[in-house]
Structures are given as structure tokens and as C-alpha cells.
Write an enzyme that holds these catalytic residues in place. Structure first.
Site, PDB file in Angstrom:
ATOM      1  N   HIS A  61       1.067  -0.641  -0.696  1.00  0.00           N
ATOM      2  CA  HIS A  61       0.209   0.470   0.398  1.00  0.00           C
ATOM      3  C   HIS A  61       0.610   1.347   0.025  1.00  0.00           C
ATOM      4  O   HIS A  61       2.081   1.149   0.253  1.00  0.00           O
ATOM      5  CB  HIS A  61      -1.068   0.089   1.238  1.00  0.00           C
ATOM      6  CG  HIS A  61      -1.860  -1.557   1.374  1.00  0.00           C
ATOM      7  ND1 HIS A  61      -3.380  -0.805   2.145  1.00  0.00           N
ATOM      8  CD2 HIS A  61      -1.875  -2.399   0.410  1.00  0.00           C
ATOM      9  CE1 HIS A  61      -3.888  -1.860   2.148  1.00  0.00           C
ATOM     10  NE2 HIS A  61      -2.919  -2.619   1.007  1.00  0.00           N
ATOM     11  N   GLU A  63       1.082   3.830   1.739  1.00  0.00           N
ATOM     12  CA  GLU A  63       0.937   4.621   3.206  1.00  0.00           C
ATOM     13  C   GLU A  63       2.558   3.214   3.397  1.00  0.00           C
ATOM     14  O   GLU A  63       3.471   3.780   4.119  1.00  0.00           O
ATOM     15  CB  GLU A  63       0.572   4.224   4.113  1.00  0.00           C
ATOM     16  CG  GLU A  63      -1.267   5.361   3.550  1.00  0.00           C
ATOM     17  CD  GLU A  63      -1.497   4.467   2.870  1.00  0.00           C
ATOM     18  OE1 GLU A  63      -2.566   4.900   3.004  1.00  0.00           O
ATOM     19  OE2 GLU A  63      -1.491   3.768   2.157  1.00  0.00           O
ATOM     20  N   CYS A  91      -5.771   1.872   5.564  1.00  0.00           N
ATOM     21  CA  CYS A  91      -6.219   0.721   6.045  1.00  0.00           C
ATOM     22  C   CYS A  91      -6.020   0.089   7.622  1.00  0.00           C
ATOM     23  O   CYS A  91      -5.357   0.568   8.340  1.00  0.00           O
ATOM     24  CB  CYS A  91      -6.216  -0.466   4.783  1.00  0.00           C
ATOM     25  SG  CYS A  91      -4.637  -0.965   5.125  1.00  0.00           S
ATOM     26  N   CYS A  94      -2.464  -0.407   7.317  1.00  0.00           N
ATOM     27  CA  CYS A  94      -1.463   1.267   7.682  1.00  0.00           C
ATOM     28  C   CYS A  94      -1.378   1.861   8.216  1.00  0.00           C
ATOM     29  O   CYS A  94      -0.407   2.186   9.305  1.00  0.00           O
ATOM     30  CB  CYS A  94      -1.877   1.839   6.386  1.00  0.00           C
ATOM     31  SG  CYS A  94      -1.599   1.023   4.410  1.00  0.00           S
TER      32      CYS A  94
END
Length: 155
Positions: A61, A63, A91, A94
Site C-alpha cells: 500500500h 502508506e 486501512c 497502514c
């Protein structure tokens, strides 16, 4: 005798910051991209849009990728004094990574309710705030910052 006194001034920046969020939004223009950046003392340390589809890697992801890059650049697993800017609500994975890295604050524009339906429902199961509140280190959270500007990413 003359003594020299050296004083180091730290750059202080107010968060959330519109210029930084505009930069994150400019990164997230692809419909499947999340623009993210990590800043410390006014300098962008890392930025990106993730690599989920490139590697493939479910943990890549945006992040997580900027946290990894910042840890390498700053040569530390702790990102004290750093702020994460993201176009979308992080999420659970993260958000937990932000807590583990001791990030000072997280600013995001689009909230869980704004997420595209085809991204799945895992995001709505547990909010970033709930994850943050269950951790020892609790970064400041600023949600919905520049929401109107970021909604153009959804079209």
C-alpha cells in the site's frame, strides 16, 4: 575569551498543511492509486502511490511504501516528528504501521465512506481511528482534510 554559541532551530510546520495535501492529491490521480507522502521538518522524505499491482504484493500500500522508504532514508525504524499525508483513509494495516513507526500525525482527505465499492469492505470493518485508539502510540488523525479537492480522484 570568546565563546561561540550554536543554536539549531527546528522548522516547525502546522499540520494539516494544504500544500502537502495538494502534493498527495497530485500523486493519486490514477483511479486505483492512493497518493501518499511522509514529511519531516517541512521536507518530503518519501512519496508514492504504492506497488500492489506492480510486484504483486498485498502489503505494498502507498502508506506502507512511504514508511519503508522513509525508514531507510532516515536510517531509523522510528519516524518521530514525521507526518503522513494520504489521499484516502489508511486501512487497518497502514494505520497500525503508522503507530508502530511512531509517526506524529496522519492527515487524509477521503474517508472510508468515500472508498470505491470495488476496493472491498475490509476498510469499513475497522476505522483508522479505532486502530489508532487500540495502540500504545497514538498519532494525531485529521480526517476529511481537503475532502472536496480529493473527490475528483474518484471520477
Amino acid at each position: 575569551m570568546i565563546y561561540a554559541v550554536i543554536v539549531k532551530y527546528w522548522i516547525t510546520m502546522d499540520h494539516p498543511n494544504e500544500e502537502l495535501m495538494r502534493t498527495a492529491i497530485s500523486l493519486g490521480t490514477d483511479p486505483e492509486a492512493v497518493g501518499a507522502l511522509l514529511v519531516k521538518n517541512g521536507d518530503i522524505v518519501a512519496s508514492g502511490t504504492g506497488a500492489i499491482f506492480e510486484r504483486p504484493d498485498a502489503t505494498a500500500h502507498s502508506e506502507i511504501e512511504v514508511i519503508r522508504e522513509a525508514c531507510q532514508r532516515l536510517d531509523s525504524e522510528r519516524l518521530d516528528g514525521c507526518w503522513l499525508y494520504s489521499t484516502h483513509e489508511p486501512c487497518p494495516m497502514c494505520t497500525a504501521a503508522c503507530c508502530w513507526a511512531r509517526i506524529e500525525g496522519v492527515v487524509y482527505a477521503l474517508t472510508d465512506e468515500d472508498m470505491p465499492a470495488d476496493w472491498g469492505t475490509i476498510f469499513s470493518a475497522v476505522s483508522a481511528r479505532e486502530i489508532r485508539d487500540s495502540c500504545e502510540h497514538r498519532p494525531e488523525l485529521h480526517d476529511g482534510f481537503m475532502h472536496a479537492e480529493a473527490t475528483r480522484l474518484l471520477h
